[in-house]
Design a protein around this motif. Structure first.
Motif, PDB file in Angstrom:
ATOM      1  N   TYR A 118       7.716  19.817  88.270  1.00  5.16           N
ATOM      2  CA  TYR A 118       8.361  20.355  87.215  1.00  5.16           C
ATOM      3  C   TYR A 118       9.849  20.533  87.499  1.00  5.16           C
ATOM      4  N   GLN A 120      13.561  22.560  86.447  1.00  4.25           N
ATOM      5  CA  GLN A 120      14.420  23.484  85.480  1.00  4.25           C
ATOM      6  C   GLN A 120      15.771  23.276  85.601  1.00  4.25           C
ATOM      7  N   GLN A 155      17.760  26.165  81.483  1.00  2.25           N
ATOM      8  CA  GLN A 155      16.772  25.623  80.473  1.00  2.25           C
ATOM      9  C   GLN A 155      15.477  26.168  80.790  1.00  2.25           C
ATOM     10  N   GLN A 183      10.395  21.618  82.803  1.00  2.13           N
ATOM     11  CA  GLN A 183       9.821  20.564  82.024  1.00  2.13           C
ATOM     12  C   GLN A 183       9.051  19.581  82.997  1.00  2.13           C
ATOM     13  N   ASP A 242       6.717  18.006  68.984  1.00  2.53           N
ATOM     14  CA  ASP A 242       6.880  18.784  70.202  1.00  2.53           C
ATOM     15  C   ASP A 242       6.165  20.213  70.174  1.00  2.53           C
ATOM     16  N   THR A 294       3.538  23.685  79.176  1.00  2.00           N
ATOM     17  CA  THR A 294       4.579  23.779  78.397  1.00  2.00           C
ATOM     18  C   THR A 294       5.107  25.098  78.530  1.00  2.00           C
TER      19      THR A 294
END
Lengths: 116, 113
Positions: A36, A38, A42, A45, B1, B103
């Protein structure tokens, strides 16, 4: 319980340099592996993931990672970094089969700074 | 999304206060998680839930509780906030078996003074 180690806490590179971030995990059986990212300010992701098959996994933004089972490693690579890659990167491991809640175990993170 | 929304981006609370952190996801995910993120320690799992009214302790549940009365909402409760609970709190959700990973929400930075 499995653990995940990211040995580089801070990495500073110049633009166009090659990147490799280490990730090792401690579980001896089948694992699913994730990286992931970051970006500053933010949310996290998903960059890429490995479940099975080809151990070389390609993700978004030119990143790739190689699963080496014998070394319990899943290192993240990018041949040429850009200033916009400045972010914190997290490796994560999930142990199937489907344990309740699909827990991911995260490494401590690596902060990458790319100098323009 | 898929969206995971955390109600507050920044919170400042006093020691001893009861604190509620709210998280809502809009894609019918079964699984929801609360992590705290601290420099050098990565993400550590506090609690997770794999169904409505179901909850499981993670690695660091002490001082926290959770509530999941509806599938889309997962609340983290600090029963009596302490300064060592100053942290970034991240909520995440996933489908079972989670092949797409998690997520994440944008996080809530909690400061306890």
């Amino acid at each position: 319980a499995q653990s995940v180690s990211q040995h580089n806490h801070h990495v500073i590179l110049s633009e166009a340099a090659s990147l490799e971030l280490g990730c090792n995990y401690s579980y001896g059986g089948t694992v699913n592996l994730f990286w992931y990212v970051q970006y500053p300010g933010q949310h996290l992701q998903l960059l890429l993931k490995y479940f099975s098959g080809d151990p070389l996994v390609k993700g978004i933004k030119g990143f790739e990672a190689e699963f080496i089972k014998s070394k319990f490693s899943f290192n993240l690579r990018k041949p040429s970094v850009q200033w916009s890659d400045t972010a914190e990167y997290f490796c994560a491991v999930r142990v199937p089969p489907n344990n309740a809640g699909n827990m991911l175990t995260f490494g401590g993170g690596t902060r990458l700074m790319v100098k323009p | 999304d898929v969206k995971v929304t955390q109600s507050s981006r920044y919170l400042v609370k006093r020691t001893g206060e009861k604190v509620f952190l709210e998280c809502v996801q809009d894609m019918d995910h079964e699984n929801m998680f609360w992590y705290r993120q601290d420099p050098g320690l990565g993400l550590r799992l506090i609690y997770f839930s794999y169904d409505v009214k179901m909850k499981e302790k993670g690695d660091i549940p002490e001082g926290y509780s959770v509530s999941r009365e509806k599938k889309e909402r997962f609340s983290l409760i600090l029963e009596s906030a302490s300064t060592n609970q100053t942290s970034m709190y991240l909520c995440a959700s996933s489908l079972t078996p989670g092949v797409r990973g998690y997520t994440f929400g944008s996080g809530t930075r909690l400061t306890v003074v």
